[in-house]
Scaffold this motif. Structure first.
Motif, short mmCIF file in Angstrom:
data_model
loop_
_atom_site.label_atom_id
_atom_site.label_comp_id
_atom_site.label_asym_id
_atom_site.label_seq_id
_atom_site.Cartn_x
_atom_site.Cartn_y
_atom_site.Cartn_z
N LYS A 249 0.92 -1.12 0.06
CA LYS A 249 -0.07 0.11 -0.09
C LYS A 249 0.82 1.26 -0.04
O LYS A 249 0.35 2.31 -0.45
CB LYS A 249 -0.83 0.08 1.19
N PRO A 253 -1.41 8.46 1.48
CA PRO A 253 -2.94 8.18 1.45
C PRO A 253 -3.34 8.27 0.15
O PRO A 253 -3.18 9.27 -0.60
CB PRO A 253 -3.52 9.32 2.47
N TYR A 278 -7.84 -2.10 0.59
CA TYR A 278 -8.18 -1.57 -0.96
C TYR A 278 -9.42 -1.17 -1.07
O TYR A 278 -10.24 -0.25 -1.08
CB TYR A 278 -7.91 -2.55 -1.81
N ASP A 281 -10.95 1.38 1.24
CA ASP A 281 -10.44 2.63 1.21
C ASP A 281 -10.99 3.57 -0.08
O ASP A 281 -10.60 3.24 -1.20
CB ASP A 281 -8.89 2.59 1.02
#
Length: 645
Positions: A249, A253, A278, A281
């Motif tokens: 990841k 952000p 994932y 998010d």
């Protein structure tokens, strides 16, 4: 027995009795095997056929050759059947009774009596088809409901075939997904020459997702097909990308160096249902949208307007022909897929062994296979290929057998679309494959591209790279660029892949009879993609990899269907754009002169505006690659950081 048949106002008159139901048509798809593929054991049994009986109701409780469908299945003369699972067919409706014969007892040339409540006893002959529907594609101009229908037909008969009308039969909302009622009918004025392909291209009112039956009336016979209505798109999958053992990841952000790489490679699909980090998010999902294929259960959660655009297909059965050492019987596969029939979700099954996959033909809506040609487990016997000047190798198989596998799966499951797992980088191949001295544990760039090109030349409509996990990509960064180019070229030519059908395949040896080129044609209404694939590569005895030679003079002749025989332009196409090439028309197609090795793709068009569309799609692909740049340093920093996101 002498049969007396005539029409009556209230049904069918047979031997003095009026019957309300009737056998409207039969579709026979003969079994086949590829003689080019080598196995440790021979193909099992003789060739049967997949059979579909199209029945107008009322009709129920059929018996074939005096036995019930379940009895033929229990006696192992059929590999699967859905007849005993179907509801009664009401008056005015159409049903489809399907079974897959185990061997020649239910193969081409055989016949049997059909009996059912509501039907007269009818003799059914499993004739070798002379004309058939070879491909059906639904496209949606917006949303998920298709409004364009393409039907490709093959006419192998000695006379022309006039297509008169196309009737769609559709299920009613809230009723059985496999009870079909008369839908839109389209009158046609299309003639398919003898020995030629043809097509129908219709704009239709938006169609509901689910199953449908096509009734194509001609001047000689009626052709039938049961199909899944789904909007076709050429998806590129990265496989099981969310490797739980490797961080992916990153720290920023809404961004991921790993997902940047996948987007750069034009990957838009993955094998997942919900992936922690994932799916939960929203910023990542927005920046890196990925279609999914997985179990997608319970249905009420996934079969919604919100989720439908994000779904590639249902896939959860693994490799049933292998089954972890115990093959899963085809009937069991069918019954596990049954709950999805009433839904709007298409199903797919991973086929893995051509030697027996004819027994599984027709089970899913969008079948695919996995088979890789270097340093990977395989069902075929690589040391049995007499391809390398008498040398036996255990680290690889002929790359062109990917095309053989694709054509086999396509013809056994026609007119359904097909896809393929194509060999990409993978971190976990090894073991005995290196006994012959091969050190590289994944394909070289040339080996990767060749396998993908052989699949594309067969007319697949999606490609799944195996397997683009973070560890795999980190181990073989030299494969990023070849996959990017394949993805860009798919975007450039996607309309031809989706609207076309495979119309020609030819092995062309050199003057000594050795492999030289394979030629394929995918013909669409507006043009054709021509493939010349180099089979004169060699097995390098020192590094144990396949090597292609330098470009050599080549002259290719490609037969074209009747509607494309007077093209305006022929060009060479690759990820770098559209290039001029020396060509001329010949009696039944075009001839191209070139200097070539590895592979060449040419595009035949009737309207030069198609070339502007190809370049526009190339620019869109380049813009995507620029938006998601490759940042190897940032990616490798995440992979080696030891974090567990």
């Amino acid at each position: 027995m002498i049969w007396s048949l005539c029409c009556a106002s209230s049904g069918l008159l047979v031997a003095g009795r009026v019957w309300a139901g009737e056998l409207a048509g039969v579709t026979v798809t003969p079994h086949q095997v590829q003689p080019t593929l080598k196995y440790r054991r021979p193909h099992e049994g003789t060739m049967g056929a997949r059979v579909q009986l199209f029945v107008r109701g009322p009709a129920q409780e059929p018996r074939l050759a005096g036995e019930s469908p379940r009895e033929w299945l229990d006696r192992r003369e059929w590999t699967w059947q859905d007849i005993s699972l179907q509801p009664a067919i009401p008056a005015g409706a159409l049903g489809v009774w399907s079974f897959n014969g185990q061997d020649q007892r239910w193969g081409v040339g055989r016949s049997f009596p059909l009996q059912a409540e509501g039907l007269p006893e009818v003799p059914v002959t499993l004739a070798e088809p002379q004309c058939w529907i070879t491909a059906v594609t639904f496209l949606a101009s917006q949303g998920t409901r298709p409004d364009r229908l393409l039907v490709h037909v093959v006419n192998h008969a000695g006379d022309r075939l006039a297509l008169k009308s196309l009737q769609l039969w559709l299920p009613r909302s809230g009723e059985s997904s496999h009870t079909f009622w008369p839908g839109p009918r389209h009158d046609l004025e299309t003639v398919v020459p003898a020995g030629e392909p043809g097509y129908i291209d219709l704009q239709v009112a938006p169609l509901p997702l689910g199953y449908a039956v096509l009734e194509l009336r001609t001047d000689r016979e009626t052709l039938w097909a049961q199909v899944r209505v789904r909007p076709e798109a050429f998806d590129i999958s990265g496989g099981w990308i969310f490797d739980s053992k490797t961080p992916w990841k990153g720290d920023r952000p809404g961004q991921s160096p790993f997902l940047d790489i996948l987007a750069h490679l034009h990957v838009n699909t993955a094998h997942y249902e919900k992936a922690g980090g994932y799916s939960d998010d929203p910023d990542l999902v927005k920046r890196y949208p990925l279609k999914r294929f997985h179990r997608l259960w319970p249905l009420e959660e996934w079969d919604t307007e919100e989720w439908l655009p994000t779904i590639h297909a249902v896939e959860f059965l693994g490799e049933p022909q292998y089954g972890g050492g115990r093959p899963v019987p085809p009937q069991e596969v069918l019954e596990k897929l049954l709950p999805y029939r009433p839904s709007r979700l298409a199903t797919t099954v991973t086929h893995s062994e051509e030697r027996i996959w004819r027994f599984y033909a027709g089970l899913s809506d969008y079948p695919h296979f996995d088979a890789y040609r270097v340093v990977a487990p395989a069902a075929d016997a690589w040391r049995q290929y007499n391809r390398w000047g008498g040398r036996q190798i255990s680290w690889g198989a002929p790359l062109e057998t990917i095309g053989d596998l694709c054509r086999s799966l396509r013809e056994l499951n026609r007119p359904a679309p097909t896809a393929v797992w194509s060999q990409g980088p993978h971190h976990d191949w090894g073991g005995g494959f290196f006994g012959g001295g091969r050190k590289r544990r994944s394909p070289t760039p040339d080996e990767l591209r060749a396998q993908a090109q052989h699949a594309l030349a067969s007319r697949i409509t999606s490609l799944y790279w195996f397997n683009l996990s973070p560890r795999s990509l980190a181990m073989f960064p030299d494969l990023w660029e070849p996959m990017t180019l394949v993805g860009r070229e798919i975007q450039m030519l996607e309309p031809f892949y989706l609207t076309g059908a495979a119309t020609h395949f030819e092995r062309r040896p050199d003057s000594q009879g050795a492999p030289d080129w394979e030629l394929s044609v995918i013909s669409a209404p507006s043009g054709a993609v021509l493939f010349a694939l180099d089979t004169a590569y060699t097995a390098d005895p020192s590094e144990n990899v396949f090597r292609f030679g330098e470009p050599r003079p080549a002259r290719f002749q490609f037969p074209l269907p009747d509607w494309l025989r007077h093209p305006k332009r022929v060009v060479r196409v690759d990820a770098g754009g559209v290039h001029p090439v020396e060509w001329k028309p010949v009696a039944e197609g075009v001839e191209v002169d070139d200097q070539a090795s590895r592979d060449r793709m040419y595009l035949v068009v009737q309207d030069e505006r198609e070339l502007a569309g190809v370049e526009a799609r190339r620019q869109q692909a380049l813009a995507r690659e620029a938006e998601y740049p490759l940042n190897r340093e940032a990616f490798e920093g995440v992979v080696t950081s030891g974090r567990r996101e």
